[in-house]
Motif scaffolding. Structure first.
Motif, PDB file in Angstrom:
ATOM      1  N   THR A 163      -8.948   4.277   1.877  1.00 37.10           N
ATOM      2  CA  THR A 163      -8.752   5.703   1.588  1.00 37.10           C
ATOM      3  C   THR A 163      -7.842   6.283   2.677  1.00 37.10           C
ATOM      4  OG1 THR A 163     -10.928   5.901   0.567  1.00 37.10           O
ATOM      5  CG2 THR A 163      -9.856   7.940   1.291  1.00 37.10           C
ATOM      6  N   ALA A 211       0.831  -1.205   0.000  1.00 35.06           N
ATOM      7  CA  ALA A 211       0.000   0.000   0.000  1.00 35.06           C
ATOM      8  C   ALA A 211       0.866   1.255   0.000  1.00 35.06           C
ATOM      9  CB  ALA A 211      -0.925  -0.004   1.222  1.00 35.06           C
ATOM     10  N   GLN A 222      -7.100   7.158  -2.920  1.00 34.25           N
ATOM     11  CA  GLN A 222      -7.863   5.893  -2.971  1.00 34.25           C
ATOM     12  C   GLN A 222      -6.909   4.789  -3.409  1.00 34.25           C
ATOM     13  OE1 GLN A 222     -11.170   5.378  -2.087  1.00 34.25           O
ATOM     14  NE2 GLN A 222     -10.544   3.229  -2.228  1.00 34.25           N
ATOM     15  N   LEU A 223      -6.622   3.840  -2.514  1.00 33.54           N
ATOM     16  CA  LEU A 223      -5.725   2.744  -2.833  1.00 33.54           C
ATOM     17  C   LEU A 223      -6.524   1.563  -3.393  1.00 33.54           C
ATOM     18  CD1 LEU A 223      -3.369   2.889   0.272  1.00 33.54           C
ATOM     19  CD2 LEU A 223      -3.189   4.100  -1.896  1.00 33.54           C
ATOM     20  N   SER A 224      -5.828   0.632  -4.041  1.00 32.45           N
ATOM     21  CA  SER A 224      -6.491  -0.486  -4.720  1.00 32.45           C
ATOM     22  C   SER A 224      -7.133  -1.457  -3.733  1.00 32.45           C
ATOM     23  CB  SER A 224      -5.485  -1.228  -5.601  1.00 32.45           C
ATOM     24  OG  SER A 224      -4.407  -1.707  -4.822  1.00 32.45           O
ATOM     25  N   ASN A 225      -6.735  -1.446  -2.484  1.00 29.38           N
ATOM     26  CA  ASN A 225      -7.318  -2.365  -1.487  1.00 29.38           C
ATOM     27  C   ASN A 225      -8.528  -1.735  -0.784  1.00 29.38           C
ATOM     28  OD1 ASN A 225      -6.093  -0.388  -0.034  1.00 29.38           O
ATOM     29  ND2 ASN A 225      -4.617  -1.737   1.004  1.00 29.38           N
ATOM     30  N   ASN A 226      -9.143  -0.756  -1.492  1.00 27.96           N
ATOM     31  CA  ASN A 226     -10.355  -0.069  -1.012  1.00 27.96           C
ATOM     32  C   ASN A 226     -10.118   0.737   0.267  1.00 27.96           C
ATOM     33  OD1 ASN A 226     -11.947  -1.089  -3.108  1.00 27.96           O
ATOM     34  ND2 ASN A 226     -12.317  -3.002  -1.987  1.00 27.96           N
ATOM     35  N   GLU A 270       2.134   1.832  -3.517  1.00 27.80           N
ATOM     36  CA  GLU A 270       1.080   2.369  -4.381  1.00 27.80           C
ATOM     37  C   GLU A 270       0.831   3.853  -4.069  1.00 27.80           C
ATOM     38  OE1 GLU A 270      -3.592   1.619  -5.602  1.00 27.80           O
ATOM     39  OE2 GLU A 270      -2.625   0.298  -4.139  1.00 27.80           O
ATOM     40  N   GLN A 326       1.101   7.270  -6.571  1.00 32.09           N
ATOM     41  CA  GLN A 326       0.065   8.291  -6.738  1.00 32.09           C
ATOM     42  C   GLN A 326       0.588   9.680  -6.348  1.00 32.09           C
ATOM     43  OE1 GLN A 326      -3.872   7.447  -5.281  1.00 32.09           O
ATOM     44  NE2 GLN A 326      -3.637   5.208  -5.554  1.00 32.09           N
TER      45      GLN A 326
END
Length: 788
Positions: A734, A669, A728-732, A672, A676
């Motif tokens: 925030t 995370a 907003q990360l890919s593992n839902n 990622e 961003q």
């Protein structure tokens, strides 16, 4: 009761003569406008003469008393006008007034000696006088430099008043007094007022003119004082802004002026100047010099030759070298003192010595260089050669200098030298033409290539050439042998994994080996035996480059055909290809007929090169430039901005709360989030700016083209604001973080990349201490430290 006109006339004559004499005696030193004063004095003299002739009416002929007397009075008014024009420095023509004088003169002759009409004469005189008086009044009221002084208005009032009186007088004699006058001094109220007005006019205007002159004198005096102060201020500014230490002395050697750099250069204490002892100061100066006696002799010789400019070098005990200049100061072409200037040339002398040492080293290197070197003049004659050149040709230096370079070639090469040298002078360089040279000792013929450039002066004119010669005799022999053997081994390449192609240049047909087709993913039947099958698959951006290399090789401009480019595969992907080829058959005219070559798949090598480049200069996670790329950019930016005298900013940025995200959600995370963050920062910057990642959550931004340092604030605020917005990360998940920024500005916060980075880092710590989520300038931090 009537005023006696005769008494007024006599009074007018006396007062005019006195004021005229007074004006003629005004010293020239008091006023610059002498011409205006002389005109006014002349006007008063003419006025006195006029009224004197009028006073003699009946005693002398009427021509002198009435015609000449009246005309001189009118001419006096013209001289008043002339004086005012000169005084106010107006470009106004006065010719019309002299024409009017002539008309008045002729009219008076007519009325006095022909028609005997005294009333008409007075009307003509009064109207003419009124016109000129009114012209003088308007001239005085004309604004100069946006103002009309009080003295000008006062004098104009006298002129206007007199003009009105003369108009009334003309109307009186024109309308009410029908019978012509038989006497000049007729007793009536109009005549009495006219004579009295004339006396008041002369006194009043002359008084006003005196006020005008005095006012102008004071104005010019004040302006001269202001100009003097400006000149002194400018002189002091020049003295302090020059890079030289300056000292001015009179002919006795007494100091009259010096600048602060003189005090600094000679480290003279203030108390020594306050002592006002030239002997004490001289001894202090001499104590700093290596050769005191020489300097004393120079000074003695200078004062023996007061008109000479002198120069010498002074060597100080502390190792400094000062250039000393001395020039005479003149006043009215006579020397009244000397100005001494001193310039510290220590560093320049050291640089000159280093340059001489460098030149000697270069000359030794040049003399002992293994490659032959030659320098030619504009005609192609040898100016200089080194020992390697002499050894190759087998000559002595005295037998070479001044001779044409082609004289040492065989006849065919000599002609080629002439042709090539003309092109060399036109283009400014020559690149590897081959000549056949004859060694004078052994008569052996050697093949040499020549590479060179032309040296030009500041105006772009030819000076000489710099050329290196390379003996390629053995290389050429090996190339011939290689070409002879290439045809025998080219078919063995197929076994090495390369694709082979064979092109019939005349028919544009081509055959491709099985391996060539497999390399691009095609079957045997997919490729037609045409050269276009290859050409149409070349990557669009590479087509012109490949075509030029092929054309240059076929035209003999290049010796070999080797080119790297991309070819389209059957699946629409592209592979990097190393293409090599050679002409194996030529026609009788030397034109190529057949060419054979190979294609080697170098896609993996290119990918490896790109990966190495990416790893060397870019962060593998975010794709941003890394520390090495950042260092290169900073060095480049410093060089460009130093040359352009401009500014740029360095941001040192840390992410706030990033560690909490990394610890709670894991490194994936965190990675990622960093990607961003990098994308958001890039969106905040201009194309000319740069962002680099140093590692972890540390980023560095380089902002170019700053008109003012405060312009960095806008970008800093935008970056901080954008990074404050949720991610907003890919593992839902925030997450919300922040950023703190430290800013350093080139050149005020540092002139090296290390200082700029360190100072930006210092400012970053201040931003964190200020509560995070903000930025701080190093200049503010530095100011705080200095205050503490």
């Amino acid at each position: 009761m009537h005023i006696d006109p005769f008494t007024i006339v006599i009074f007018t004559v006396i007062i005019s003569l006195l004021m005229s004499a007074g004006l003629y005696l005004v010293p020239r030193a008091y006023l610059t406008d002498i011409k205006g004063i002389r005109y006014w004095a002349t006007a008063l003299l003419l006025m006195a003469t006029s009224w004197l002739l009028l006073a003699l009416y009946g005693i002398i002929p009427n021509f002198f008393s009435l015609v000449i007397g009246t005309t001189l009075g009118f001419l006096a008014l013209v001289f008043y006008f002339h004086a005012l024009v000169a005084f106010k420095e107006f470009k106004v023509s006065v010719r019309w007034l002299y024409v009017l004088v002539a008309i008045v003169f002729i009219g008076h002759i007519y009325f006095v000696h022909i028609s005997f009409n005294m009333a008409a004469k007075i009307v003509l005189t009064s109207l003419s006088v009124a016109v000129v008086l009114l012209a003088n009044s308007f001239l005085l009221l004309t604004k100069q430099h946006g103002i009309c002084p009080r003295s000008h208005r006062l004098t104009a009032a006298f002129f206007a008043f007199a003009s009105c009186v003369y108009v009334i007088r003309a109307i009186y004699y024109l309308v009410w007094n029908i019978q012509p006058e038989q006497t000049l001094f007729q007793h009536n109220i109009v005549q009495d007022i006219a004579y009295l007005t004339n006396a008041i006019f002369i006194v009043g205007t002359s008084f006003g003119f005196a006020l005008m002159c005095n006012e102008k004198y004071l104005t010019e005096k004040n302006q001269a004082q202001v100009d003097l102060k400006k000149s002194v201020s400018l002189l002091n500014t020049i003295l302090e802004s020059t890079e030289d230490a300056l000292l001015a002395v009179d002919l006795t050697g007494k100091i009259t002026k010096y600048n602060s750099l003189f005090v600094k250069m000679w480290a003279i204490p203030e108390l020594m100047f306050n002592a006002k002892s030239d002997e004490l100061l001289l001894n202090f100066v001499l104590s700093q010099l290596v050769d005191k006696e020489s300097f004393i002799n120079e000074v003695i010789n200078i004062y023996k030759h007061l008109h000479d400019d002198t120069f010498s070098e002074l060597h100080f005990n502390d190792g400094r070298i000062i250039e000393r200049y001395s020039r005479p100061q003149y006043l009215n072409d006579e020397p009244v003192g000397r100005v001494w200037s001193f310039r510290d040339v220590t560093e320049r002398k050291r640089m000159e010595q280093r340059l001489r040492d460098s030149e000697n080293s270069f000359r030794n290197l040049f003399e002992n260089a293994p490659l032959p070197y030659q320098s030619l003049d504009i005609e192609g004659n040898l100016l200089y050669v080194n020992q390697a050149w002499l050894d190759m040709v087998g000559c002595q230096l005295k037998d070479v200098v001044g001779r044409f370079f082609g004289d040492f070639m065989i006849e065919s090469s000599k002609l080629l030298v002439t042709q090539t040298f003309s092109q060399f002078k036109k283009e400014g360089y020559v690149s590897s033409p081959i000549f056949e040279l004859v060694c004078r000792d052994t008569r052996e013929e050697r093949l040499v290539t020549v590479n060179g450039r032309i040296s030009r002066d500041a105006q772009g004119l030819f000076q000489h050439t710099h050329c290196i010669l390379i003996d390629v005799t053995e290389q050429y022999r090996l190339e011939v042998e290689l070409k002879e053997s290439e045809f025998r081994w080219k078919f063995a390449i197929e076994g090495a994994g390369d694709g082979v192609w064979d092109w019939n240049i005349e028919t544009d047909e081509a055959t491709y080996s099985k391996r060539w087709k497999e390399m691009l993913g095609y079957d045997e039947t997919d490729i037609l035996p045409l050269n276009d099958e290859w050409a149409m698959r070349i990557y669009p951006d590479d087509q012109s480059y490949v075509a030029k290399n092929m054309q240059d090789y076929l035209q003999g401009k290049t010796e070999i055909y080797v080119v790297e480019y991309r070819l389209k595969c059957k699946d629409d992907s592209y592979k990097w290809i190393l293409g090599r080829g050679m002409v194996v058959s030529r026609g009788k005219d030397g034109q190529p007929l057949r060419m054979i070559g190979t294609h080697t798949d170098i896609t993996e090598r290119k990918a490896a090169e790109e990966e190495i480049k990416q790893l060397a200069f870019f962060d593998p996670l975010t794709g941003l430039p890394n520390r090495r790329k950042l260092s290169d950019r900073l060095h480049y930016s410093i060089a460009i901005n130093r040359r352009n005298h401009s500014q740029f900013a360095v941001f040192m940025m840390d992410l706030d709360k990033f560690k909490a995200v990394n610890d709670s959600l894991g490194h994936a995370a965190g990675d990622e989030l960093l990607k961003q963050v990098a994308a958001r920062i890039i969106n905040c910057l201009r194309e000319s700016d740069m962002v680099a990642r140093l590692g972890g959550d540390e980023f560095v931004l380089v902002l170019e083209n700053l008109k003012i340092p405060k312009a960095a604030e806008k970008i800093a605020l935008k970056v901080i604001a954008d990074l404050t917005l949720p991610f907003q990360l890919s593992n839902n998940h925030t997450v919300q973080i922040g950023a703190s920024i430290g800013i350093s500005i080139y050149p005020q916060d540092g002139n090296t990349s290390e200082k700029l980075m360190d100072h930006a880092d210092t400012a970053l710590y201040q931003a964190k201490d200020n509560g995070r989520g903000c930025f701080a300038y190093f200049s503010e931090v530095s100011s705080t430290i200095n205050n503490v």
